[in-house]
Enzyme design. Structure first.
Site, PDB file in Angstrom:
ATOM      1  N   LYS A  91       0.816  -1.221   0.000  1.00 38.93           N
ATOM      2  CA  LYS A  91       0.000   0.000   0.000  1.00 38.93           C
ATOM      3  C   LYS A  91       0.850   1.272   0.000  1.00 38.93           C
ATOM      4  CE  LYS A  91      -4.153  -1.978   0.324  1.00 38.93           C
ATOM      5  NZ  LYS A  91      -5.204  -1.843  -0.688  1.00 38.93           N
ATOM      6  N   GLU A 113      -9.624   5.985   3.346  1.00 38.00           N
ATOM      7  CA  GLU A 113     -10.407   4.891   3.921  1.00 38.00           C
ATOM      8  C   GLU A 113      -9.448   3.722   4.147  1.00 38.00           C
ATOM      9  OE1 GLU A 113      -9.904   5.168   0.733  1.00 38.00           O
ATOM     10  OE2 GLU A 113      -9.336   3.103   0.309  1.00 38.00           O
ATOM     11  N   SER A 379       1.732  -9.858  -0.814  1.00 37.38           N
ATOM     12  CA  SER A 379       1.355  -8.441  -0.697  1.00 37.38           C
ATOM     13  C   SER A 379       1.591  -7.821   0.680  1.00 37.38           C
ATOM     14  CB  SER A 379      -0.113  -8.263  -1.081  1.00 37.38           C
ATOM     15  OG  SER A 379      -0.953  -9.044  -0.246  1.00 37.38           O
TER      16      SER A 379
HETATM   17  C1  LIG Z   1      -1.643  -7.139   2.705  1.00 32.81           C
HETATM   18  C2  LIG Z   1      -2.801  -6.801   1.837  1.00 32.81           C
HETATM   19  N1  LIG Z   1      -2.964  -7.458   0.671  1.00 32.81           N
HETATM   20  C3  LIG Z   1      -4.008  -7.190  -0.138  1.00 32.81           C
HETATM   21  C4  LIG Z   1      -4.958  -6.252   0.185  1.00 32.81           C
HETATM   22  C5  LIG Z   1      -6.106  -6.027  -0.733  1.00 32.81           C
HETATM   23  O1  LIG Z   1      -6.056  -4.795  -1.385  1.00 32.81           O
HETATM   24  P1  LIG Z   1      -5.731  -4.693  -2.912  1.00 32.81           P
HETATM   25  O2  LIG Z   1      -6.631  -5.642  -3.626  1.00 32.81           O
HETATM   26  O3  LIG Z   1      -5.995  -3.272  -3.256  1.00 32.81           O
HETATM   27  O4  LIG Z   1      -4.304  -5.062  -3.103  1.00 32.81           O
HETATM   28  C6  LIG Z   1      -4.828  -5.526   1.395  1.00 32.81           C
HETATM   29  C7  LIG Z   1      -5.810  -4.504   1.762  1.00 32.81           C
HETATM   30  O5  LIG Z   1      -5.767  -3.881   2.768  1.00 32.81           O
HETATM   31  C8  LIG Z   1      -3.725  -5.816   2.231  1.00 32.81           C
HETATM   32  O6  LIG Z   1      -3.544  -5.172   3.397  1.00 32.81           O
END
Ligand SMILES: Cc1ncc(COP(=O)(O)O)c(C=O)c1O
Length: 395
Positions: A91, A113, A379
């Site tokens: 993020k 948000e 992620s």
């Molecule tokens: C570690 C992590 N992966 C994935 C996501 C999902 O978000 P996005 O689909 O925008 O990557 C989030 C959302 O807060 C997250 O914290």
């Protein structure tokens, strides 16, 4: 004519996207639309963005060959380690880009948000870095289940405002943030945390996150002598980590794209966030996309054990990947996701965020070939989810 899966000049991905906003938001959206590409392409912007990504965020993040997983699943598995970014998830890439943009636009108040709290923490972090006022909207349910991140936001000087309507999760926090922006159009920039919302947000966020996929290309070229993996796989809440890793491969069909959604308690359970499968065309938060709704068009409350996937829509890029068949969509339920939190921890020594765990569960759903090169977007890290893991596994 060659089809592109990226945004067109009107802000659409196939049938999806656009900017369906109330009149009160129109001026802000127009300002962003007319300036985001020009500002973010300026030499001084690119230099500051790249320097902060390198020295503050810690990029490039490693592309790690997961040997034990690869041996078990008899294929070649790489992890793009976004969990190693400063603040613990992808993020921050987007918030660095947007805070620089906000500065250039002369905005001195930031709102955002958050669901899992990762975007809230990333926003609070860049606001502290730049000395800017920060207000984060978060669903009351998420405030409880992501308590460590709430504490981090407060520690960083942000004000956390609870959203107490609807399912008290991400959708409701987004509604509150939009309301705030409508009331404060002059001094405020809204840092949306995913590839959702009205155009230009989905494209702007995807561009800032594309650093992930661009690094993978360079890293794979060095390691494998080939910049194209056979598969890129990512979990999808709104879709920003997925958009970031898919970005340079969108129009390259040699690379297969897999999007992993949260099936919650099961696709047919009524408690799910498997938006592509269950969704129908509709408009949410200013964007035309696939969204879970009742027969008369009311939004269905989503559910997932992971706060970051608990959203009734997906970004328009992903809606188009689904409808066109360019992306394969797989839904993973809470149980399989939680098991994979444990599997990745014990097989690779990496405790993933529960959102991230969903992506890895694909290994039990698809049989990959021995020579396939598979890149997972790892992620985020699981620190924020320890409470949920502790309760679930009675650790
Ligand atoms: C570690 C992590 N992966 C994935 C996501 C999902 O978000 P996005 O689909 O925008 O990557 C989030 C959302 O807060 C997250 O914290």
């Amino acid at each position: 004519m060659k089809i592109s899966y990226n945004v067109n000049k009107n802000g659409f991905y196939g049938d999806f996207g656009g900017a369906f906003v109330p009149e009160m938001m129109h001026a802000n959206i127009e300002e962003l639309k007319s300036k985001y590409i020009k500002i973010s392409s300026e030499k001084s912007f690119v230099k500051e963005f790249d320097e902060l990504l390198k020295n503050y965020v810690g990029r490039p993040t490693p592309l790690y060959f997961a040997e034990r997983l690869s041996n078990k699943y008899k294929t070649k598995i790489y992890l793009k380690r976004e969990d190693l970014c400063h603040t613990g998830a992808h993020k921050i890439n987007n918030t660095i880009g947007q805070i620089l943009l906000a500065k250039k636009l002369g905005k001195n108040r930031i709102i955002a948000e958050t669901g899992a709290g990762q975007h809230g923490v990333a926003t609070a972090t860049v606001c502290a870095l730049m000395g800017v006022k920060c207000i984060i909207y978060m669903g009351e349910v998420d405030i409880t289940r992501q308590a460590p991140n709430v504490a981090r936001m407060k520690m960083l000087g942000a004000e956390v405002r609870p959203a107490i309507c609807g399912s008290k999760t991400l959708k409701d926090a987004t509604n509150e943030a939009i309301r705030d922006w409508i009331n404060n159009p002059i001094d405020t920039h809204y840092i949306i945390g995913s590839v959702v919302g009205p155009h230009p947000y989905p494209d702007m966020v995807a561009r800032f996150q594309s650093v992930i996929g661009n690094e993978v290309k360079n890293q794979l070229k060095k390691i494998e002598g080939n910049e194209n993996p056979n598969y890129v796989i990512a979990c999808v809440g709104g879709g920003s980590n997925a958009a970031g890793i898919f970005y340079p491969y969108l129009d390259n069909k040699k690379v297969k794209i897999i999007c992993v959604e949260a099936a919650g308690k099961g696709i047919d359970s009524g408690e799910s966030a498997a938006t592509s499968v269950l969704g129908k065309e509709g408009i949410i938060h200013g964007s035309k996309t696939l969204l879970m709704q009742t027969a008369d068009g009311q939004i269905t409350e989503p559910y997932s054990i992971s706060a970051g996937l608990d959203y009734p829509g997906i970004g328009p890029m992903h809606a188009n990947l689904y409808r066109s068949g360019r992306g394969q969509f797989i839904s993973i339920d809470d149980k399989d996701a939680m098991e994979w939190g444990l599997n990745l921890s014990r097989m690779e020594g990496i405790i993933p965020a529960i959102e991230t765990s969903h992506a890895f569960a694909v290994l039990d759903k698809i049989k990959f070939l021995k020579d396939d090169i598979i890149v997972f977007n790892c992620s985020g890290r699981g620190d924020k989810d320890l409470g949920t893991y502790i309760d679930y596994f009675k650790l």
